[in-house]
Design a protein around this motif. Structure first.
Motif, short mmCIF file in Angstrom:
data_model
loop_
_atom_site.label_atom_id
_atom_site.label_comp_id
_atom_site.label_asym_id
_atom_site.label_seq_id
_atom_site.Cartn_x
_atom_site.Cartn_y
_atom_site.Cartn_z
N VAL A 11 -4.28 -19.16 -27.17
CA VAL A 11 -4.20 -20.02 -28.35
C VAL A 11 -4.32 -19.17 -29.62
O VAL A 11 -3.55 -19.34 -30.57
CB VAL A 11 -5.29 -21.12 -28.31
CG1 VAL A 11 -5.41 -21.83 -29.66
CG2 VAL A 11 -5.01 -22.12 -27.20
N GLN A 12 -5.26 -18.23 -29.63
CA GLN A 12 -5.44 -17.35 -30.79
C GLN A 12 -4.19 -16.52 -31.05
O GLN A 12 -3.77 -16.34 -32.21
CB GLN A 12 -6.64 -16.42 -30.58
CG GLN A 12 -7.97 -17.14 -30.57
CD GLN A 12 -9.11 -16.22 -30.18
OE1 GLN A 12 -8.96 -15.00 -30.07
NE2 GLN A 12 -10.28 -16.81 -29.93
N GLU A 13 -3.58 -16.00 -29.99
CA GLU A 13 -2.38 -15.17 -30.15
C GLU A 13 -1.18 -15.99 -30.60
O GLU A 13 -0.38 -15.52 -31.41
CB GLU A 13 -2.07 -14.41 -28.85
CG GLU A 13 -3.12 -13.38 -28.49
CD GLU A 13 -3.39 -12.40 -29.60
OE1 GLU A 13 -2.43 -11.77 -30.12
OE2 GLU A 13 -4.56 -12.24 -30.00
N ILE A 14 -1.05 -17.22 -30.12
CA ILE A 14 0.03 -18.09 -30.58
C ILE A 14 -0.15 -18.39 -32.06
O ILE A 14 0.82 -18.36 -32.83
CB ILE A 14 0.09 -19.39 -29.74
CG1 ILE A 14 0.56 -19.07 -28.32
CG2 ILE A 14 1.03 -20.41 -30.40
CD1 ILE A 14 0.46 -20.24 -27.36
N GLN A 15 -1.38 -18.63 -32.49
CA GLN A 15 -1.65 -18.88 -33.91
C GLN A 15 -1.35 -17.64 -34.74
O GLN A 15 -0.82 -17.75 -35.86
CB GLN A 15 -3.10 -19.32 -34.10
CG GLN A 15 -3.37 -20.70 -33.56
CD GLN A 15 -4.85 -21.07 -33.54
OE1 GLN A 15 -5.72 -20.21 -33.52
NE2 GLN A 15 -5.11 -22.37 -33.52
N ARG A 16 -1.65 -16.46 -34.22
CA ARG A 16 -1.40 -15.21 -34.95
C ARG A 16 0.09 -14.93 -35.09
O ARG A 16 0.57 -14.55 -36.16
CB ARG A 16 -2.08 -14.04 -34.21
CG ARG A 16 -1.88 -12.69 -34.88
CD ARG A 16 -2.63 -11.59 -34.15
NE ARG A 16 -2.10 -11.30 -32.83
CZ ARG A 16 -1.13 -10.41 -32.58
NH1 ARG A 16 -0.56 -9.75 -33.57
NH2 ARG A 16 -0.72 -10.21 -31.36
N LEU A 17 0.85 -15.16 -34.03
CA LEU A 17 2.27 -14.78 -34.01
C LEU A 17 3.22 -15.90 -34.40
O LEU A 17 4.37 -15.65 -34.74
CB LEU A 17 2.65 -14.27 -32.61
CG LEU A 17 1.98 -13.00 -32.15
CD1 LEU A 17 2.21 -12.77 -30.66
CD2 LEU A 17 2.48 -11.81 -32.96
N GLY A 18 2.75 -17.14 -34.32
CA GLY A 18 3.63 -18.28 -34.51
C GLY A 18 3.80 -18.72 -35.95
O GLY A 18 3.24 -18.14 -36.87
N SER A 19 4.58 -19.78 -36.08
CA SER A 19 4.79 -20.40 -37.39
C SER A 19 4.74 -21.91 -37.18
O SER A 19 4.85 -22.40 -36.06
CB SER A 19 6.13 -19.99 -37.97
OG SER A 19 7.17 -20.34 -37.07
N LYS A 20 4.57 -22.65 -38.27
CA LYS A 20 4.47 -24.11 -38.20
C LYS A 20 5.87 -24.73 -38.17
O LYS A 20 6.76 -24.30 -38.89
CB LYS A 20 3.70 -24.66 -39.41
CG LYS A 20 2.27 -24.19 -39.50
CD LYS A 20 1.38 -24.93 -38.55
CE LYS A 20 -0.07 -24.49 -38.77
NZ LYS A 20 -0.98 -25.14 -37.88
N ASN A 21 6.02 -25.78 -37.35
CA ASN A 21 7.27 -26.54 -37.36
C ASN A 21 7.12 -27.74 -38.30
O ASN A 21 6.11 -27.88 -38.98
CB ASN A 21 7.66 -26.96 -35.93
CG ASN A 21 6.69 -27.94 -35.29
OD1 ASN A 21 5.79 -28.48 -35.93
ND2 ASN A 21 6.88 -28.17 -34.01
N ASP A 22 8.12 -28.61 -38.33
CA ASP A 22 8.11 -29.77 -39.24
C ASP A 22 6.97 -30.73 -38.95
O ASP A 22 6.54 -31.47 -39.83
CB ASP A 22 9.44 -30.52 -39.15
CG ASP A 22 10.60 -29.69 -39.68
OD1 ASP A 22 10.34 -28.72 -40.42
OD2 ASP A 22 11.75 -30.00 -39.34
N LEU A 23 6.48 -30.73 -37.72
CA LEU A 23 5.39 -31.63 -37.32
C LEU A 23 4.01 -31.00 -37.54
O LEU A 23 3.00 -31.61 -37.23
CB LEU A 23 5.54 -32.02 -35.85
CG LEU A 23 6.85 -32.71 -35.48
CD1 LEU A 23 6.95 -32.91 -33.98
CD2 LEU A 23 6.97 -34.04 -36.21
#
Length: 79
Positions: A11-23
């Motif tokens: 979860v931490q790594e997804i938050q670090r590497l990801g971006s927000k979608n429209d939702l």
């Protein structure tokens, strides 16, 4: 490592590497996670950790098994 701890790290790594979608959900492509050096050092079996997180309804993605190269563009959504 126990599975719950690995899922928390995921979860931490997804938050670090990801971006927000429209939702407002955080998304990251599988290829980005798989090729990240930090993730490679943390997760012995990234695909197994992703499957465990999907089973616990923490993440969502198309299909059951993700493979490097073939599924690099699959979006993983943090629920």
């Amino acid at each position: 490592m126990n599975v719950s701890h690995e899922v928390e790290l995921l979860v931490q790594e997804i938050q670090r590497l990801g971006s927000k979608n429209d939702l407002g959900q955080t998304i990251v492509k599988f290829g980005v996670l798989f090729s990240d050096d930090r993730c490679a050092n943390i997760f012995e079996a990234l695909v197994g950790t992703l499957r465990a997180a999907k089973k616990k309804k923490i993440v969502s993605y198309e299909g059951e098994l993700l493979l490097q190269g073939v599924h690099d563009q699959v979006e993983i959504v943090l629920l």
